[in-house]
Design a protein around this motif. Structure first.
Motif, short mmCIF file in Angstrom:
data_model
loop_
_atom_site.label_atom_id
_atom_site.label_comp_id
_atom_site.label_asym_id
_atom_site.label_seq_id
_atom_site.Cartn_x
_atom_site.Cartn_y
_atom_site.Cartn_z
N SER A 149 48.04 -12.04 66.01
CA SER A 149 48.14 -13.50 66.16
C SER A 149 49.57 -13.97 65.94
CB SER A 149 47.19 -14.20 65.18
OG SER A 149 45.87 -13.78 65.37
N LEU A 150 50.48 -13.32 66.58
CA LEU A 150 51.90 -13.62 66.37
C LEU A 150 52.26 -15.02 66.82
CD1 LEU A 150 53.33 -10.13 67.29
CD2 LEU A 150 53.79 -11.35 65.16
N LYS A 151 53.19 -15.61 66.10
CA LYS A 151 53.66 -16.97 66.37
C LYS A 151 55.17 -16.92 66.65
CE LYS A 151 50.40 -18.73 62.88
NZ LYS A 151 50.26 -19.52 61.63
N PRO A 152 55.68 -17.91 67.35
CA PRO A 152 57.13 -17.94 67.59
C PRO A 152 57.95 -17.88 66.30
CG PRO A 152 56.04 -19.47 69.05
CD PRO A 152 54.99 -18.95 68.12
N GLU A 153 57.43 -18.45 65.23
CA GLU A 153 58.16 -18.43 63.96
C GLU A 153 58.16 -17.05 63.29
OE1 GLU A 153 55.74 -20.56 64.88
OE2 GLU A 153 54.43 -21.09 63.17
N ASP A 154 57.46 -16.09 63.85
CA ASP A 154 57.53 -14.72 63.36
C ASP A 154 58.74 -13.97 63.94
OD1 ASP A 154 53.96 -14.56 63.67
OD2 ASP A 154 55.12 -14.77 61.81
N THR A 155 59.43 -14.61 64.85
CA THR A 155 60.60 -14.00 65.47
C THR A 155 61.67 -13.67 64.43
OG1 THR A 155 60.26 -15.04 67.62
CG2 THR A 155 62.52 -14.40 67.07
N GLY A 156 62.26 -12.50 64.54
CA GLY A 156 63.33 -12.10 63.64
C GLY A 156 63.55 -10.59 63.67
N VAL A 157 64.47 -10.15 62.85
CA VAL A 157 64.68 -8.72 62.67
C VAL A 157 63.86 -8.27 61.47
CG1 VAL A 157 66.35 -6.88 62.27
CG2 VAL A 157 67.00 -8.88 63.64
N TYR A 158 63.05 -7.25 61.69
CA TYR A 158 62.18 -6.74 60.64
C TYR A 158 62.77 -5.46 60.06
CZ TYR A 158 58.57 -10.14 61.67
OH TYR A 158 57.86 -11.31 61.80
N TYR A 159 62.83 -5.43 58.73
CA TYR A 159 63.44 -4.31 58.03
C TYR A 159 62.42 -3.64 57.11
CZ TYR A 159 67.90 -6.54 59.26
OH TYR A 159 68.95 -7.10 59.93
N CYS A 160 62.46 -2.35 57.10
CA CYS A 160 61.70 -1.58 56.13
C CYS A 160 62.59 -1.39 54.89
CB CYS A 160 61.35 -0.23 56.73
SG CYS A 160 60.29 0.81 55.71
N HIS A 161 61.98 -1.45 53.72
CA HIS A 161 62.76 -1.38 52.48
C HIS A 161 61.99 -0.56 51.44
CE1 HIS A 161 63.79 -3.14 48.42
NE2 HIS A 161 64.96 -2.71 48.84
N SER A 162 62.74 0.19 50.65
CA SER A 162 62.16 0.99 49.59
C SER A 162 63.01 0.84 48.34
CB SER A 162 62.11 2.45 50.02
OG SER A 162 61.81 3.29 48.93
N LEU A 163 62.37 0.44 47.24
CA LEU A 163 63.08 0.26 45.98
C LEU A 163 62.49 1.20 44.94
CD1 LEU A 163 65.23 -1.33 44.39
CD2 LEU A 163 63.42 -2.93 43.75
N GLY A 164 63.33 2.12 44.45
CA GLY A 164 62.91 3.01 43.40
C GLY A 164 63.69 2.77 42.12
N VAL A 165 63.49 3.63 41.15
CA VAL A 165 64.18 3.48 39.86
C VAL A 165 65.69 3.53 40.06
CG1 VAL A 165 64.56 4.52 37.61
CG2 VAL A 165 62.25 4.41 38.56
N SER A 166 66.14 4.43 40.91
CA SER A 166 67.58 4.59 41.11
C SER A 166 67.96 4.57 42.59
CB SER A 166 68.06 5.88 40.47
OG SER A 166 67.37 6.98 41.03
N THR A 167 67.06 4.11 43.42
CA THR A 167 67.34 4.09 44.86
C THR A 167 66.99 2.74 45.45
OG1 THR A 167 65.15 4.96 45.39
CG2 THR A 167 66.93 6.56 45.12
N ASN A 168 67.66 2.41 46.51
CA ASN A 168 67.43 1.14 47.22
C ASN A 168 67.79 1.39 48.67
OD1 ASN A 168 67.04 -1.50 47.95
ND2 ASN A 168 68.82 -2.29 46.84
N TYR A 169 66.76 1.64 49.49
CA TYR A 169 67.00 2.00 50.88
C TYR A 169 66.57 0.87 51.81
CZ TYR A 169 67.17 6.80 49.05
OH TYR A 169 67.49 7.95 48.37
N TRP A 170 67.35 0.70 52.86
CA TRP A 170 67.02 -0.23 53.94
C TRP A 170 67.07 0.52 55.27
CZ3 TRP A 170 65.48 -5.23 53.28
CH2 TRP A 170 65.74 -5.82 52.04
N GLY A 171 66.17 0.14 56.16
CA GLY A 171 66.26 0.64 57.51
C GLY A 171 67.25 -0.18 58.31
N GLN A 172 67.44 0.19 59.55
CA GLN A 172 68.42 -0.48 60.40
C GLN A 172 67.87 -1.76 61.02
OE1 GLN A 172 66.49 1.93 61.42
NE2 GLN A 172 65.85 1.42 63.52
#
Length: 115
Positions: free
Chosen positions: A84-107
């Motif tokens: 049920s996507l809406k125009p306001e869902d438009t954007g760049v979507y990023y995957c993210h992972s936060l650990g005790v000593s790590t912080n990763y982002w996708g492109q």
């Protein structure tokens, strides 16, 4: 070497669906909470969905009931099913992972919803 790799974005009409994928190592998905963020043009990046190490999920109010975050049994891919996507869902979507000593982002992967 990229730790998180997103795919699945694209152009879709309002009311349509897309499924985003985030490929990661098993150690990352096993150890960390995994999030999907999005950034709309001119706006700050915001979290839209989270899955914890134990499998609990949570969503922002703007996507609750329409988006579903999940991971595969091998714990190497995290998904974001968007319905049920809406125009306001438009954007760049990023995957993210936060650990005790790590912080990763996708492109990031672009999602565009036309009205």
């Amino acid at each position: 070497q990229a730790q998180l790799v997103e795919s699945g974005g694209g152009l879709v009409q309002a009311g349509g669906s897309l499924r985003l994928s985030c490929a990661a190592s098993r150690s990352i998905v096993n150890s960390n909470d995994m999030d999907w963020y999005r950034q709309a043009p001119g706006k700050q990046r915001e979290v839209v969905a989270r899955i914890t190490r134990s499998g609990s999920t949570s969503y922002s109010d703007s996507v609750k009931g329409r988006f579903t975050i999940s991971r595969d049994n091998d714990k190497t891919t995290v998904y974001l099913q968007m319905n049920s996507l809406k125009p306001e869902d438009t954007g760049v979507y990023y995957c993210h992972s936060l650990g005790v000593s790590t912080n990763y982002w996708g492109q990031g992967t672009q999602v565009t919803v036309s009205s």
